[in-house]
Design a protein around this motif. Structure first.
Motif, mmCIF file in Angstrom:
data_model
loop_
_atom_site.group_PDB
_atom_site.id
_atom_site.type_symbol
_atom_site.label_atom_id
_atom_site.label_comp_id
_atom_site.label_asym_id
_atom_site.label_seq_id
_atom_site.Cartn_x
_atom_site.Cartn_y
_atom_site.Cartn_z
ATOM 1 N N MET A 1 0.823 -1.186 0.000
ATOM 2 C CA MET A 1 0.000 0.000 0.000
ATOM 3 C C MET A 1 0.865 1.246 0.000
ATOM 4 S SD MET A 1 -3.116 0.462 -0.150
ATOM 5 C CE MET A 1 -4.413 1.535 0.160
ATOM 6 N N LYS A 2 1.985 1.182 0.720
ATOM 7 C CA LYS A 2 2.891 2.329 0.775
ATOM 8 C C LYS A 2 3.493 2.595 -0.597
ATOM 9 C CE LYS A 2 4.176 1.977 5.611
ATOM 10 N NZ LYS A 2 5.261 1.813 6.555
ATOM 11 N N LYS A 3 3.750 1.514 -1.317
ATOM 12 C CA LYS A 3 4.328 1.688 -2.648
ATOM 13 C C LYS A 3 3.348 2.400 -3.580
ATOM 14 C CE LYS A 3 7.430 -2.272 -2.590
ATOM 15 N NZ LYS A 3 7.805 -3.523 -3.245
ATOM 16 N N LYS A 5 0.922 4.473 -2.680
ATOM 17 C CA LYS A 5 0.822 5.870 -2.281
ATOM 18 C C LYS A 5 2.033 6.659 -2.771
ATOM 19 C CE LYS A 5 -2.146 5.753 1.763
ATOM 20 N NZ LYS A 5 -2.280 6.066 3.184
ATOM 21 N N SER A 6 3.201 6.070 -2.661
ATOM 22 C CA SER A 6 4.396 6.781 -3.125
ATOM 23 C C SER A 6 4.381 6.949 -4.644
ATOM 24 C CB SER A 6 5.667 6.064 -2.675
ATOM 25 O OG SER A 6 5.766 4.806 -3.320
#
Length: 113
Positions: A1-3, A5-6
């Motif tokens: 999920m962080k990927k 968003k980034s």
């Protein structure tokens, strides 16, 4: 999920992205959605071709009919031929028999319908 968003954050920071989105929207609008779009232009060209074929057919039919009218005006035998064939007209001393292949006119169980 962080990927994700980034990745979306990096895309949002690209300055040319808004121009690409607007250009893509314009291409879709001009190409497909608008009444005077490229898609409608090609459809109209195809319809014009179909109508031209129909016009040619009617022009040819008109020529044949005009020729037939000229023939009827100049030749009384032609008028007599049409009167006999189409309208079953006859001279006073003639009898006309009309033959039909219609199945309703055949005898059914020995009686006519």
């Amino acid at each position: 999920m962080k990927k994700l968003k980034s990745f979306l954050g990096r895309i949002a920071r690209i300055k040319a992205l808004k121009y690409v989105v607007v250009a893509l929207f314009a291409v879709v609008l001009i190409g497909f959605v608008d009444e005077s779009s490229v898609w409608h232009h090609f459809q109209n060209k195809q319809r014009i071709g179909e109508l031209q074929v129909e016009i040619d057919k009617y022009v040819e039919q008109n020529k044949r009919n005009l020729e037939r009218i000229r023939m009827l005006d100049s030749d009384p035998k032609a008028m007599e031929k049409i009167a006999r064939e189409r309208y079953f007209m006859k001279a006073d001393d003639e009898d006309i028999f009309v033959l039909s292949d219609d199945p309703r006119n055949t005898l059914t169980n020995g009686t006519a319908e």
